[in-house]
Each structure stands twice: as C-alpha cells, then as structure tokens.
Scaffold this motif. Sequence first.
Motif, PDB file in Angstrom:
ATOM      1  N   UNK A 294       0.844  -1.209   0.000  1.00 32.87           N
ATOM      2  CA  UNK A 294       0.000   0.000   0.000  1.00 32.87           C
ATOM      3  C   UNK A 294       0.872   1.249   0.000  1.00 32.87           C
ATOM      4  N   UNK A 295       1.921   1.196   0.779  1.00 33.03           N
ATOM      5  CA  UNK A 295       2.849   2.340   0.822  1.00 33.03           C
ATOM      6  C   UNK A 295       3.469   2.529  -0.559  1.00 33.03           C
ATOM      7  N   UNK A 296       3.919   1.423  -1.119  1.00 33.34           N
ATOM      8  CA  UNK A 296       4.581   1.482  -2.402  1.00 33.34           C
ATOM      9  C   UNK A 296       3.642   2.068  -3.459  1.00 33.34           C
ATOM     10  N   UNK A 297       2.354   1.632  -3.432  1.00 36.51           N
ATOM     11  CA  UNK A 297       1.365   2.152  -4.383  1.00 36.51           C
ATOM     12  C   UNK A 297       1.166   3.648  -4.203  1.00 36.51           C
ATOM     13  N   UNK A 298       1.027   4.045  -2.946  1.00 28.26           N
ATOM     14  CA  UNK A 298       0.808   5.471  -2.670  1.00 28.26           C
ATOM     15  C   UNK A 298       1.997   6.284  -3.151  1.00 28.26           C
ATOM     16  N   UNK A 299       3.182   5.740  -2.944  1.00 29.35           N
ATOM     17  CA  UNK A 299       4.386   6.445  -3.368  1.00 29.35           C
ATOM     18  C   UNK A 299       4.409   6.565  -4.881  1.00 29.35           C
TER      19      UNK A 299
ATOM     20  N   UNK B  11       0.116   8.580   5.874  1.00 25.97           N
ATOM     21  CA  UNK B  11      -0.700   7.802   6.828  1.00 25.97           C
ATOM     22  C   UNK B  11      -0.292   6.324   6.832  1.00 25.97           C
ATOM     23  N   UNK B  12      -0.240   5.761   5.629  1.00 26.07           N
ATOM     24  CA  UNK B  12       0.067   4.325   5.576  1.00 26.07           C
ATOM     25  C   UNK B  12       1.486   4.040   6.062  1.00 26.07           C
ATOM     26  N   UNK B  13       2.429   4.891   5.657  1.00 19.54           N
ATOM     27  CA  UNK B  13       3.819   4.638   6.063  1.00 19.54           C
ATOM     28  C   UNK B  13       3.965   4.749   7.576  1.00 19.54           C
ATOM     29  N   UNK B  14       3.323   5.772   8.146  1.00 22.34           N
ATOM     30  CA  UNK B  14       3.434   5.957   9.608  1.00 22.34           C
ATOM     31  C   UNK B  14       2.831   4.768  10.345  1.00 22.34           C
ATOM     32  N   UNK B  15       1.651   4.313   9.863  1.00 23.19           N
ATOM     33  CA  UNK B  15       0.991   3.174  10.514  1.00 23.19           C
ATOM     34  C   UNK B  15       1.881   1.929  10.401  1.00 23.19           C
ATOM     35  N   UNK B  16       2.459   1.767   9.240  1.00 17.15           N
ATOM     36  CA  UNK B  16       3.331   0.618   8.996  1.00 17.15           C
ATOM     37  C   UNK B  16       4.550   0.671   9.933  1.00 17.15           C
ATOM     38  N   UNK B  17       5.160   1.865  10.003  1.00 17.65           N
ATOM     39  CA  UNK B  17       6.360   2.037  10.823  1.00 17.65           C
ATOM     40  C   UNK B  17       6.028   1.754  12.287  1.00 17.65           C
ATOM     41  N   UNK B  18       4.843   2.258  12.751  1.00 19.48           N
ATOM     42  CA  UNK B  18       4.431   2.048  14.137  1.00 19.48           C
ATOM     43  C   UNK B  18       4.295   0.546  14.413  1.00 19.48           C
ATOM     44  N   UNK B  19       3.632  -0.162  13.459  1.00 20.72           N
ATOM     45  CA  UNK B  19       3.456  -1.602  13.649  1.00 20.72           C
ATOM     46  C   UNK B  19       4.803  -2.315  13.731  1.00 20.72           C
ATOM     47  N   UNK B  20       5.686  -1.909  12.823  1.00 20.43           N
ATOM     48  CA  UNK B  20       7.021  -2.525  12.822  1.00 20.43           C
ATOM     49  C   UNK B  20       7.714  -2.315  14.168  1.00 20.43           C
ATOM     50  N   UNK B  21       7.686  -1.032  14.628  1.00 23.98           N
ATOM     51  CA  UNK B  21       8.441  -0.685  15.832  1.00 23.98           C
ATOM     52  C   UNK B  21       7.814  -1.243  17.102  1.00 23.98           C
ATOM     53  N   UNK B  22       6.502  -1.512  17.079  1.00 25.75           N
ATOM     54  CA  UNK B  22       5.928  -2.112  18.295  1.00 25.75           C
ATOM     55  C   UNK B  22       6.250  -3.601  18.347  1.00 25.75           C
TER      56      UNK B  22
ATOM     57  N   UNK C  61      15.310  -5.053   9.137  1.00 24.85           N
ATOM     58  CA  UNK C  61      16.060  -3.839   8.803  1.00 24.85           C
ATOM     59  C   UNK C  61      15.661  -3.307   7.429  1.00 24.85           C
ATOM     60  N   UNK C  62      15.372  -4.228   6.515  1.00 24.19           N
ATOM     61  CA  UNK C  62      14.954  -3.811   5.173  1.00 24.19           C
ATOM     62  C   UNK C  62      13.646  -3.014   5.247  1.00 24.19           C
ATOM     63  N   UNK C  63      12.648  -3.590   5.934  1.00 23.86           N
ATOM     64  CA  UNK C  63      11.352  -2.901   5.985  1.00 23.86           C
ATOM     65  C   UNK C  63      11.435  -1.618   6.807  1.00 23.86           C
ATOM     66  N   UNK C  64      12.202  -1.677   7.876  1.00 27.48           N
ATOM     67  CA  UNK C  64      12.337  -0.469   8.701  1.00 27.48           C
ATOM     68  C   UNK C  64      12.953   0.658   7.867  1.00 27.48           C
ATOM     69  N   UNK C  65      13.953   0.293   7.084  1.00 28.11           N
ATOM     70  CA  UNK C  65      14.630   1.274   6.249  1.00 28.11           C
ATOM     71  C   UNK C  65      13.665   1.875   5.226  1.00 28.11           C
ATOM     72  N   UNK C  66      12.880   0.983   4.563  1.00 31.69           N
ATOM     73  CA  UNK C  66      11.918   1.475   3.565  1.00 31.69           C
ATOM     74  C   UNK C  66      10.902   2.405   4.209  1.00 31.69           C
ATOM     75  N   UNK C  67      10.403   1.948   5.379  1.00 32.42           N
ATOM     76  CA  UNK C  67       9.412   2.749   6.093  1.00 32.42           C
ATOM     77  C   UNK C  67       9.932   4.152   6.351  1.00 32.42           C
ATOM     78  N   UNK C  68      11.153   4.200   6.825  1.00 30.35           N
ATOM     79  CA  UNK C  68      11.701   5.511   7.184  1.00 30.35           C
ATOM     80  C   UNK C  68      11.861   6.376   5.943  1.00 30.35           C
TER      81      UNK C  68
END
Length: 676
Positions: free
Chosen positions: A229-234, A244-255, A266-273
């Motif tokens: 979804x993030x990739x599509x939005x981008x 919105x989607x990236x922040x939600x994704x990042x929050x889920x990852x970090x929790x 690390x790959x997904x965290x990096x993309x999220x950021x």
Amino acid sequence: MPNSPVRRPARPRFFLGPSQRLVGVFVLFILLPGAFLGVFALRVLRQEGQLARQRTRERLERTAEEIGRDLNLEFRRWNDAARTAAGVKTFDAGSFPEIVRLALLEPGGGVYLSVSDKGLEAFPAGALLYVSPAMLPSRTSPSRFPAGLAEAESLEMAREDYPNAIRAYRNLLDSADAGLRPLILQRLARTLRKAGKPGEAAGAYRELQRLNTAWIGGLPSDLIAQSELCSLAAERGDSVGLSQTAMAFYRDLATGKWLLDKPRYLFYSDRCRTWCRESLVAPDEFDRVRTTEERKLALSRAAEDLLNLPRGMFSGEANAHLAFWNTDPFAMVVLSADFLESRWWPQLLTTRGEDLEGTLSTPDGQTVFGSPPSETPPLAVTHDFRIDDTPWLLQIWPVRPEAIYADIRQRQALSIGILAFVAVLLAFGSYITVRIVRRELEIARLRADFVSTVSHEFRSPLTGIRQLGGMLLDGRVTDPVKQQGYFRMIVQESDRLARLVENILDFSRIEEGRREYRFEPLDPTPWLRKLVADFKAEIAVTGAAVEADIPDGLPAMSADREALGSAVRNLLDNAVKYSPGAKTVWLDALAEGGEIRIAVRDRGVGISEQDRKHIFDRFYRADGEISKRVKGAGLGLSLVRYIVTAHGGTVECQSRVGEGSTFTIRLPIAPLTGGG
Ligand code: ADP
C-alpha cells in the motif's frame, strides 16, 4: 705555703648585662619552647588534615563495599527470578522483582527470553524487533494449495496474461477457505498491480491487511499488504495517503507486531523511514517511534548476541545490557543498563547519607552505570568485586568534595587562629615581662647608686661644717665679722643637710605610704618671697642669683607649707645645679583661671625629649656629662610630683637641650581639706 700574690681574673660576667641575660633566659625557656610547641602544633595540624582526608576516604571505601554488597544481592535476586521463571509454564511480569518488572514493561527496557522445543519465546510480546533466523519459531505457509492455483500462477508469471490470471485468482478466492484466502488475495493484488490497476490492487491489499495474519514465504500477510500500500501510494505520488500508511506501517514494525529475522526487519524499517521522510509525516510522532525503535533494536541486538553466547553483559555501541540466565531449561532476562541507570542506579547511591556519584564498569573499562568523568574526581574510591564469576569495578566519589575539604579547612583555620592568638599573647607577655623586669633591674641599680650618691651628698656639707667648726673652736678665726660669716655658713650647710635628710625621709615615707600633709591656709605672696630670699642667701656664696617675679596679693590657698616649700626648693636647686654656665635662674608666680602657677626657669643644659618622659620617676637621672658631674640621687623631681599631686595640682616640664628648662607647678586655689 707562702702567700704569693695571685692575680685572679675578674669573675666573668654571664653573657653581658642582667637585662641581656634576662632576654637570653626568656628566649631559652619561653620563646624557644614556644616556637617548638608552635612548630609541633602545626605539624599535628597538618597530620590531622591528612587524617581527616584519610577518614573520609575510609568512609567512602566502606560505602563502596556496601554498595558492592547491595549490587551483589540485587543481581542475585534478578538471577534467581530468571531461574524461577524458567521453571514456570506461564509467567507474567509479577514473577520478577519490581525494577525488572518495570524494565520489562518499558519498550526497550528489557526482555525475558525462554528457549524450548517450541523455539524462542519472548516476554513481553513485541519486546524484540528481530531475532536470528535460527531462533525464529517455525511458521509454516499453507502446504495444500487449491488445484487451480498453479494454473493461475502460470497465467500470471509465464504467460503474463493478467486478465485471465485475475479472473482465475478471483474464482479461487470465492471458493477458498479462510486459511488460504490471504495467499490468494496477495497474488490477486499483485497481478492487479501488474495489470495497471493500482486502485483495485490497493483495494485488494487493504482487504488482505484486514485478514488474520498468515505467513507467506516467511513474511506476514499484513506486512506485505502494508508495504505494498505504501509502495502504491508512493507510486501515485499521494503524499497524504503515503504519510498515513507509512506511519501506521512504521508504528506496527516498531511495536514488534511481527517477529522477523534481522535482514527483513532492517529492510522494511529502512523502507518505512524513507517513505516517512518522503511524505509529510509529523516529525514529532516520527521521532517518538524512531526512539522506541532504536531502544528496541539495541535490546534485540543484545538479546541476539547474548543468546548466542550467554554472559553477564553485552556492550553495544550505544548502551550496555545486563543478562541473568538459567541454563537448563534455557531462560534469560536481558535488561537495558540505560533503563536501570535512570530508575534504579541513583537510588543505590543516594541512600548512603551523602551525595555520591559513581560508575559501575567491567575491569576492561566498559561502563554500565554512570558517566565516567574525564579525570579522576577528588576523593574517588574504587572497589572491585565479583558477582558469580563476573568481575566488576565500582568507583564512587562525593558530588561536593569542596564541602568536605571546607569542613577540614575550617577546623584547621580555627586551630591556627587559636595558635596564633596564643603566640601573640606569648609575645606580648614576653615583651611586657621583659620591660617590667628591665625596669625593676634599672631601679635596683639606681637604688644601689643612690646609697653611694647620698653618702657623697652628706659628706661635703659635713666636711664643711667640721672644718669651719674646728677653725672656730681652735680660735684661729678672731675677726668677729669672719666668725659671723663662718657661723652663717655652718648654719647653711646644716640646713642643706637637714633638707637632704628631709628629702630622704619624705621619700621613704611616701614610698611606705606614711606621708601625711598638714594643710593650712597659706598666703602665697609672702611665703614665696621668704622662700626665695632664704634660697638666695643660701646660694650667695656660689655666685648664683635668683630673679623672682611674685605679684602682691596672690590669692590664699590651702597647703602644707613645709612640703610645698621643699617642692619649690627642689626645683630651684635643680635650676641652679643644671645651669653650669648661667648664673641666674628665675621664679615667676601668677594667679590665673582658679590656679596659682609657680614657674622655675633656667638657661641651663636642658633636658632631651627622651629624658623628659622619665625625669619624674624615682631614681631617674638623665644620662650625660652634666649628671656625672652634678651630685644628685634622682629623688628631687619624684618628690615634687608626689607633693604637688597631693595638693591636687600638676607639675610639668618644658625644655630644650642647650637652652634651658622651665618647670611649672599648678595648684588649685580652692581650699583643700585633709591630706595623705
Ligand atoms: P637629681 O638629684 O639627679 O637632680 P631630680 O629628680 O631632681 O634628681 O632630677 C632628675 C633628673 O632630671 C636630673 O638628674 C637631671 O638630669 C634632670 N633635671 C632636673 N631638673 C633639671 C633642670 N633644671 N635642667 C636640666 N636637667 C634637669
């Protein structure tokens, strides 16, 4: 034995004169011991300062030992907690000591890990963001696929016939059970995207995100959905949607929603950021999540390392972690040193009754608690100890060493002050004693001189009287006029003797406090005139003269005629005695301002300023040629002062060396009663 004349040397005098001897005795018996005592006291003081510092150091060393014991106790409790938890099937935060429980509940604060056949279990869930692939629990993808899936995938991949592939996936989706739905939905969304239908693809991903998590190729289905979804939005350039989607994704990852392996996390965290930074994510929120993520990453890194090689401490780049574990079954508590340092370490130091700071480190210098100072602080003490097999180094120091030093210095300053005071007292006492004793010695000397002087004084009138008397007795003087003259001289000499005796008697009476005065009304004018006349007659033979200015009608006063007369005579005597060159002396009387002034003036040798201070002291005679030549006992002026004072008056002296002196007696006119 024949008496041979042996010349004995004069008895050597001890040092010099008696006063020098006295000074010597003083230096030897008082000042030297005093100085020794002072030096000794200063040394004692210095030692006391060192001792106080030593005591402080010892106290701190004891405190360091206590802290070490407390640390040991606490670390054991944590270890025990890890052991007990390992034996329990279900456990919660309540099984741990308070501080460990708090650490477990804080993101990044700590984690409890147990490894069994089921794989790795972490408590609380989400405490770690990743583990090494070997530690990951087995997550099986569905093993039985529906018959049409291979066909649909072949349409999608090999033939790139997207419309048919989409249709095939949709059909499969309708008939699929819940377990397979995520897998098919993911493929459908993927193909829709390839077919250039981003809107529909996004819809499919959103649906996939809502479904229960299923693991597809080692990745959770909802993670795939969020990522796509993030990739599509981008791709669409939809910055708001992306944020919105990236922040939600990042929050889920970090929790720690999904426990991934390290590279994937690390790959997904990096993309999220990257997405977050590209879109308009609120920086505050981003930073908050980022901070939590970093703490958890550090914890995950520590856990990964410590699981590999269990040991007491892991020191990462950012911060250290402590580990407490049980071997079989394997369980471990990993605690963030940062967390412990902020919540628990200061308490350990501040409950010691004084403000302390300190560090706990490993012997190779890795600090766990506290920030090591750039240079060793004053009064710092080090204590090394072991907990189980791990060696630790504890260093503590007072926050305000100046306060301790100031206390020591204050006590020293007080002692030095007292010492200085005693020294000053000693010096002053010595000075006064030396002065008094010197003065007494001087008086003793003067007294001794006095005897010889007085004998001398007596001798000359006595000789005169005897010679004159002898001549008259032998009848050698026949001329009646001469006889008359001789008789007068005998009377005068006797008078002189009588005065001398009177002076001495007066002096001794005064000294013994027995001198009494008979005050009676006195008319000064005739009294003074008679006194001067008598004196003139007495000195006529010497060729000296007195010029008197005594006004008529001086007011009457009350006085002891004899005593006051002897005082004035003494002044006249001195004036004549100490005027070897000049023949005349002067006496002026005057009544003014309620007093009668009698001034006796001469043009004699004068008196130096130094001598003027002492001439009224008993036995004092000024040093100098004239004193050697002129007879005197040093009593006259002291008597004058006694007598005048007894009359309520004063006597003063003005003089210039070589020009002469004036002695002035001032007496009150008001009648005086009594005496003594
Ligand atoms: P003295 O018997 O030596 O005269 P006094 O007590 O009368 O003793 O005097 C003390 C000292 O004061 C004398 O020795 C002398 O040096 C000094 N003195 C007193 N009167 C005079 C004076 N008129 N002129 C100079 N010196 C004087």
